[in-house]
Design a protein around this motif. Structure first.
Motif, PDB file in Angstrom:
ATOM      1  N   PRO A 354      38.351 -11.724   2.447  1.00 28.11           N
ATOM      2  CA  PRO A 354      38.394 -12.420   3.742  1.00 28.11           C
ATOM      3  C   PRO A 354      37.791 -11.612   4.879  1.00 28.11           C
ATOM      4  O   PRO A 354      37.235 -12.161   5.814  1.00 28.11           O
ATOM      5  CB  PRO A 354      39.895 -12.655   3.955  1.00 28.11           C
ATOM      6  CG  PRO A 354      40.473 -12.703   2.583  1.00 28.11           C
ATOM      7  CD  PRO A 354      39.670 -11.709   1.783  1.00 28.11           C
ATOM      8  N   GLU A 355      37.886 -10.275   4.803  1.00 29.28           N
ATOM      9  CA  GLU A 355      37.339  -9.437   5.871  1.00 29.28           C
ATOM     10  C   GLU A 355      35.864  -9.135   5.648  1.00 29.28           C
ATOM     11  O   GLU A 355      35.186  -8.666   6.547  1.00 29.28           O
ATOM     12  CB  GLU A 355      38.109  -8.102   5.945  1.00 29.28           C
ATOM     13  CG  GLU A 355      39.555  -8.237   6.401  1.00 29.28           C
ATOM     14  CD  GLU A 355      40.454  -8.790   5.304  1.00 29.28           C
ATOM     15  OE1 GLU A 355      40.137  -8.571   4.121  1.00 29.28           O
ATOM     16  OE2 GLU A 355      41.453  -9.449   5.641  1.00 29.28           O
ATOM     17  N   ARG A 356      35.385  -9.371   4.454  1.00 29.72           N
ATOM     18  CA  ARG A 356      34.008  -9.002   4.114  1.00 29.72           C
ATOM     19  C   ARG A 356      33.330 -10.193   3.458  1.00 29.72           C
ATOM     20  O   ARG A 356      33.460 -10.431   2.277  1.00 29.72           O
ATOM     21  CB  ARG A 356      34.041  -7.810   3.147  1.00 29.72           C
ATOM     22  CG  ARG A 356      32.679  -7.289   2.721  1.00 29.72           C
ATOM     23  CD  ARG A 356      32.855  -6.032   1.879  1.00 29.72           C
ATOM     24  NE  ARG A 356      31.579  -5.557   1.379  1.00 29.72           N
ATOM     25  CZ  ARG A 356      31.063  -5.897   0.201  1.00 29.72           C
ATOM     26  NH1 ARG A 356      31.725  -6.722  -0.582  1.00 29.72           N
ATOM     27  NH2 ARG A 356      29.904  -5.414  -0.196  1.00 29.72           N
ATOM     28  N   GLY A 357      32.661 -10.999   4.294  1.00 29.12           N
ATOM     29  CA  GLY A 357      31.960 -12.161   3.772  1.00 29.12           C
ATOM     30  C   GLY A 357      32.814 -13.408   3.718  1.00 29.12           C
ATOM     31  O   GLY A 357      32.764 -14.174   2.751  1.00 29.12           O
ATOM     32  N   ALA A 358      33.610 -13.648   4.779  1.00 27.29           N
ATOM     33  CA  ALA A 358      34.523 -14.796   4.795  1.00 27.29           C
ATOM     34  C   ALA A 358      33.773 -16.117   4.650  1.00 27.29           C
ATOM     35  O   ALA A 358      34.196 -17.012   3.906  1.00 27.29           O
ATOM     36  CB  ALA A 358      35.342 -14.793   6.084  1.00 27.29           C
ATOM     37  N   LEU A 359      32.665 -16.250   5.339  1.00 25.94           N
ATOM     38  CA  LEU A 359      31.908 -17.508   5.287  1.00 25.94           C
ATOM     39  C   LEU A 359      31.349 -17.764   3.893  1.00 25.94           C
ATOM     40  O   LEU A 359      31.356 -18.896   3.409  1.00 25.94           O
ATOM     41  CB  LEU A 359      30.772 -17.479   6.307  1.00 25.94           C
ATOM     42  CG  LEU A 359      31.202 -17.626   7.769  1.00 25.94           C
ATOM     43  CD1 LEU A 359      30.068 -17.225   8.681  1.00 25.94           C
ATOM     44  CD2 LEU A 359      31.641 -19.045   8.047  1.00 25.94           C
ATOM     45  N   HIS A 360      30.868 -16.706   3.239  1.00 22.97           N
ATOM     46  CA  HIS A 360      30.313 -16.870   1.901  1.00 22.97           C
ATOM     47  C   HIS A 360      31.427 -17.214   0.908  1.00 22.97           C
ATOM     48  O   HIS A 360      31.232 -18.044   0.010  1.00 22.97           O
ATOM     49  CB  HIS A 360      29.596 -15.595   1.468  1.00 22.97           C
ATOM     50  CG  HIS A 360      28.585 -15.118   2.461  1.00 22.97           C
ATOM     51  ND1 HIS A 360      28.138 -13.822   2.507  1.00 22.97           N
ATOM     52  CD2 HIS A 360      27.934 -15.769   3.458  1.00 22.97           C
ATOM     53  CE1 HIS A 360      27.264 -13.697   3.484  1.00 22.97           C
ATOM     54  NE2 HIS A 360      27.126 -14.858   4.071  1.00 22.97           N
ATOM     55  N   SER A 361      32.593 -16.581   1.081  1.00 25.24           N
ATOM     56  CA  SER A 361      33.736 -16.909   0.223  1.00 25.24           C
ATOM     57  C   SER A 361      34.136 -18.371   0.395  1.00 25.24           C
ATOM     58  O   SER A 361      34.407 -19.080  -0.582  1.00 25.24           O
ATOM     59  CB  SER A 361      34.933 -16.010   0.561  1.00 25.24           C
ATOM     60  OG  SER A 361      34.667 -14.669   0.266  1.00 25.24           O
ATOM     61  N   ALA A 362      34.171 -18.817   1.655  1.00 22.23           N
ATOM     62  CA  ALA A 362      34.543 -20.209   1.924  1.00 22.23           C
ATOM     63  C   ALA A 362      33.552 -21.168   1.284  1.00 22.23           C
ATOM     64  O   ALA A 362      33.942 -22.186   0.690  1.00 22.23           O
ATOM     65  CB  ALA A 362      34.611 -20.443   3.434  1.00 22.23           C
ATOM     66  N   ALA A 363      32.266 -20.853   1.393  1.00 22.98           N
ATOM     67  CA  ALA A 363      31.240 -21.722   0.806  1.00 22.98           C
ATOM     68  C   ALA A 363      31.383 -21.774  -0.714  1.00 22.98           C
ATOM     69  O   ALA A 363      31.214 -22.832  -1.337  1.00 22.98           O
ATOM     70  CB  ALA A 363      29.854 -21.216   1.191  1.00 22.98           C
ATOM     71  N   ALA A 364      31.715 -20.621  -1.322  1.00 18.18           N
ATOM     72  CA  ALA A 364      31.892 -20.591  -2.778  1.00 18.18           C
ATOM     73  C   ALA A 364      33.098 -21.437  -3.193  1.00 18.18           C
ATOM     74  O   ALA A 364      33.024 -22.217  -4.156  1.00 18.18           O
ATOM     75  CB  ALA A 364      32.067 -19.150  -3.253  1.00 18.18           C
ATOM     76  N   HIS A 365      34.219 -21.314  -2.470  1.00 18.27           N
ATOM     77  CA  HIS A 365      35.407 -22.120  -2.778  1.00 18.27           C
ATOM     78  C   HIS A 365      35.123 -23.614  -2.591  1.00 18.27           C
ATOM     79  O   HIS A 365      35.558 -24.450  -3.390  1.00 18.27           O
ATOM     80  CB  HIS A 365      36.583 -21.692  -1.908  1.00 18.27           C
ATOM     81  CG  HIS A 365      37.290 -20.464  -2.397  1.00 18.27           C
ATOM     82  ND1 HIS A 365      37.927 -20.413  -3.615  1.00 18.27           N
ATOM     83  CD2 HIS A 365      37.451 -19.243  -1.829  1.00 18.27           C
ATOM     84  CE1 HIS A 365      38.461 -19.213  -3.777  1.00 18.27           C
ATOM     85  NE2 HIS A 365      38.185 -18.481  -2.719  1.00 18.27           N
ATOM     86  N   ARG A 366      34.384 -23.953  -1.529  1.00 18.46           N
ATOM     87  CA  ARG A 366      34.054 -25.359  -1.275  1.00 18.46           C
ATOM     88  C   ARG A 366      33.280 -25.950  -2.455  1.00 18.46           C
ATOM     89  O   ARG A 366      33.591 -27.043  -2.943  1.00 18.46           O
ATOM     90  CB  ARG A 366      33.235 -25.471   0.009  1.00 18.46           C
ATOM     91  CG  ARG A 366      32.705 -26.874   0.299  1.00 18.46           C
ATOM     92  CD  ARG A 366      31.731 -26.824   1.478  1.00 18.46           C
ATOM     93  NE  ARG A 366      31.143 -28.136   1.717  1.00 18.46           N
ATOM     94  CZ  ARG A 366      30.110 -28.632   1.047  1.00 18.46           C
ATOM     95  NH1 ARG A 366      29.576 -27.928   0.050  1.00 18.46           N
ATOM     96  NH2 ARG A 366      29.628 -29.826   1.336  1.00 18.46           N
ATOM     97  N   LEU A 367      32.261 -25.209  -2.909  1.00 23.06           N
ATOM     98  CA  LEU A 367      31.439 -25.721  -4.002  1.00 23.06           C
ATOM     99  C   LEU A 367      32.216 -25.764  -5.321  1.00 23.06           C
ATOM    100  O   LEU A 367      32.060 -26.698  -6.115  1.00 23.06           O
ATOM    101  CB  LEU A 367      30.174 -24.866  -4.144  1.00 23.06           C
ATOM    102  CG  LEU A 367      29.108 -25.346  -5.133  1.00 23.06           C
ATOM    103  CD1 LEU A 367      28.779 -26.820  -4.954  1.00 23.06           C
ATOM    104  CD2 LEU A 367      27.850 -24.502  -4.995  1.00 23.06           C
ATOM    105  N   LEU A 368      33.062 -24.772  -5.554  1.00 22.50           N
ATOM    106  CA  LEU A 368      33.904 -24.808  -6.748  1.00 22.50           C
ATOM    107  C   LEU A 368      34.837 -26.015  -6.714  1.00 22.50           C
ATOM    108  O   LEU A 368      35.136 -26.617  -7.749  1.00 22.50           O
ATOM    109  CB  LEU A 368      34.712 -23.511  -6.864  1.00 22.50           C
ATOM    110  CG  LEU A 368      33.942 -22.295  -7.405  1.00 22.50           C
ATOM    111  CD1 LEU A 368      34.752 -21.023  -7.205  1.00 22.50           C
ATOM    112  CD2 LEU A 368      33.590 -22.485  -8.880  1.00 22.50           C
ATOM    113  N   GLY A 369      35.295 -26.371  -5.500  1.00 23.08           N
ATOM    114  CA  GLY A 369      36.113 -27.569  -5.354  1.00 23.08           C
ATOM    115  C   GLY A 369      35.347 -28.826  -5.724  1.00 23.08           C
ATOM    116  O   GLY A 369      35.864 -29.716  -6.420  1.00 23.08           O
ATOM    117  N   ILE A 370      34.099 -28.907  -5.272  1.00 26.36           N
ATOM    118  CA  ILE A 370      33.266 -30.069  -5.595  1.00 26.36           C
ATOM    119  C   ILE A 370      33.021 -30.149  -7.108  1.00 26.36           C
ATOM    120  O   ILE A 370      33.093 -31.227  -7.710  1.00 26.36           O
ATOM    121  CB  ILE A 370      31.931 -29.984  -4.820  1.00 26.36           C
ATOM    122  CG1 ILE A 370      32.179 -30.180  -3.320  1.00 26.36           C
ATOM    123  CG2 ILE A 370      30.938 -31.016  -5.339  1.00 26.36           C
ATOM    124  CD1 ILE A 370      30.966 -29.923  -2.453  1.00 26.36           C
TER     125      ILE A 370
END
Length: 449
Positions: A354-370
């Motif tokens: 979360p402290e290092r690349g939060a946006l990229h982590s969020a994008a990865a979780h979003r796509l894994l959700g899809i």
């Protein structure tokens, strides 16, 4: 060069060197000066002119700078040589080893008050911090470099790497709008002020692509990518040519040809900067891949994104690589390669926090959700959406939050949880309509291409 020492210090230095060489004041003075002048100078009662110092340096067998500042004639050039060595280490992806080299060089530059070398060492430490994900430490280094250069009255193009470094450290920490503000305001100042330095402009345009994309400003990202590619310097193999210049510099330095060695080192340093810019140019391939994907040309998009990933992996630029991998995974999923896409995304998440690349982590979780939704695994999909939502709320990426709330709302509605779905939709609408969260000011002035 820093200001020369005070007259008393210079006088004592002249006397020490004269005595060490067994020379009288008359022998040092003639034919241009008198023994009385040398006596007065050694006593620190007169400030010698540049001409006087050059005369004395020749008589005493030392360099002008060594006599004026106490620094050995080769020190500044030797430091520049070692700085290019550290640049090479960083350019080949060995960030931790490069950081050790830069730290030693920084201490030495400060000890001898070599401002330019101090700023270069701080910039190098900042770049190492970016590569290793130590964003707070990197930002401090860039800020210090900017302060050093400002105090030395360096022109804006010379300060651009420090400004850009600050912006990138804010961007990777999730502070998108401030990163864009820093980059755009610097571009405006350069372009409107007629300071059309190609390297500075290239660095800024290439660096602003990522923040633009994450803010949903695709048109500006595409324009910045085209400017960056148009400005990109043409070099066959910068690493090979840089090695040649370093070797030449060593030879010249050994022969005492310091000015010529400096020229070779300047060329080597510029080539290593170009090698680091390759990391930035990978963003341009990423941008092209994104545009192809938007236009439905998924095959071309995959080619461009794989190229971007290969360039970034070669530079060991982990955070940037993660960003491109998420885009590549999206294209792979849309092409029916969902298993490969999911594997790439899980690999990304293992390298981020979360402290290092939060946006990229969020994008990865979003796509894994899809991907999970498409496989009718609604429980796993919801888990990924909720994780992404938490990360985006922390980063304040309003446009992405609104989109994610829609996805989560649709999922909740399909599983019969209507009230929870309405709450998700309301949250998304709130982010979409929040004033100033998804808009940017006027675009920066266009460079002359």
């Amino acid at each position: 060069m820093a200001e020369r020492d005070d007259p008393g210090t210079i006088g004592r230095r002249v006397q020490r060197l004269r005595v060490e060489r067994g020379l009288t004041q008359r022998q040092v003075a003639e034919p241009a000066y008198t023994p009385a002048y040398i006596s007065t100078l050694e006593a620190g009662r007169v400030r010698p002119s540049d001409d006087a110092l050059r005369h004395l340096a020749e008589r005493l067998g030392v360099g002008f700078e060594e006599l004026a500042t106490g620094r050995p004639a080769r020190l500044a050039t030797d430091l520049r040589l070692r700085l290019t060595e550290a640049q090479r280490t960083l350019a080949t992806g060995e960030a931790e080893a490069a950081a050790e080299q830069y730290a030693a060089l920084l201490a030495e530059a400060r000890e001898h008050q070599l401002v330019e070398a101090e700023a270069d060492a701080l910039l190098g430490l900042g770049e190492c911090g970016i590569d290793t994900g130590e964003l707070t430490a990197a930002r401090r280094c860039f800020e210090q470099a900017e302060q050093v250069l400002t105090a030395a009255d360096a022109p804006l193009p010379a300060r651009v790497p420090a400004l850009r470094g600050r912006a990138v450290s804010h961007y990777l920490a999730g502070e998108l709008r401030y990163a864009v503000y820093l980059l755009e305001s610097t571009l405006d100042e350069l372009n409107r002020g007629g300071l059309h330095d190609p390297d500075a402009l290239l660095l800024l345009y290439a660096s602003v692509i990522g923040p633009y994309m994450d803010m949903g400003a695709q048109a500006r990202a595409a324009q910045a990518a085209e400017y960056a590619l148009a400005l990109a310097p043409q070099a066959g193999d910068p690493a090979l040519v840089a090695r040649m210049h370093r070797s030449v510099a060593r030879t010249l330095l050994a022969e005492g040809r310091i000015a010529e060695a400096d020229v070779s080192l300047a060329k080597a340093a510029e080539l290593y900067r170009q090698l680091q810019i390759r990391t930035e140019l990978a963003n341009c391939h990423w941008m092209r891949g994104y545009v192809h994907a938007q236009n439905g040309d998924l095959e071309s998009a995959e080619v461009e994104l794989r190229e971007a990933r290969a360039m970034l992996t070669a530079q060991r630029a982990a955070l940037y690589t993660s960003q491109v991998v998420v885009e590549l995974a999206d294209v792979l999923h849309r092409r029916g390669k969902s298993d490969e896409a999911a594997a790439l995304l899980h690999e990304v998440l293992s390298d981020l926090s979360p402290e290092r690349g939060a946006l990229h982590s969020a994008a990865a979780h979003r796509l894994l959700g899809i991907i999970a939704e498409d496989a009718r695994d609604t429980e796993t999909a919801e888990e990924h959406y909720v994780r992404a939502l938490s990360l985006l709320e922390r980063a304040g990426a309003a446009g992405d939050l609104a989109d994610l709330c829609r996805l989560l709302g649709d999922l909740l509605r399909r599983t019969g949880r209507v009230e929870a779905a309405l709450d998700a939709y309301r949250t998304g609408l709130g982010h979409r309509t929040a004033p100033g969260t998804t808009t940017l000011g006027p675009a920066p002035a266009q460079p002359p291409l």
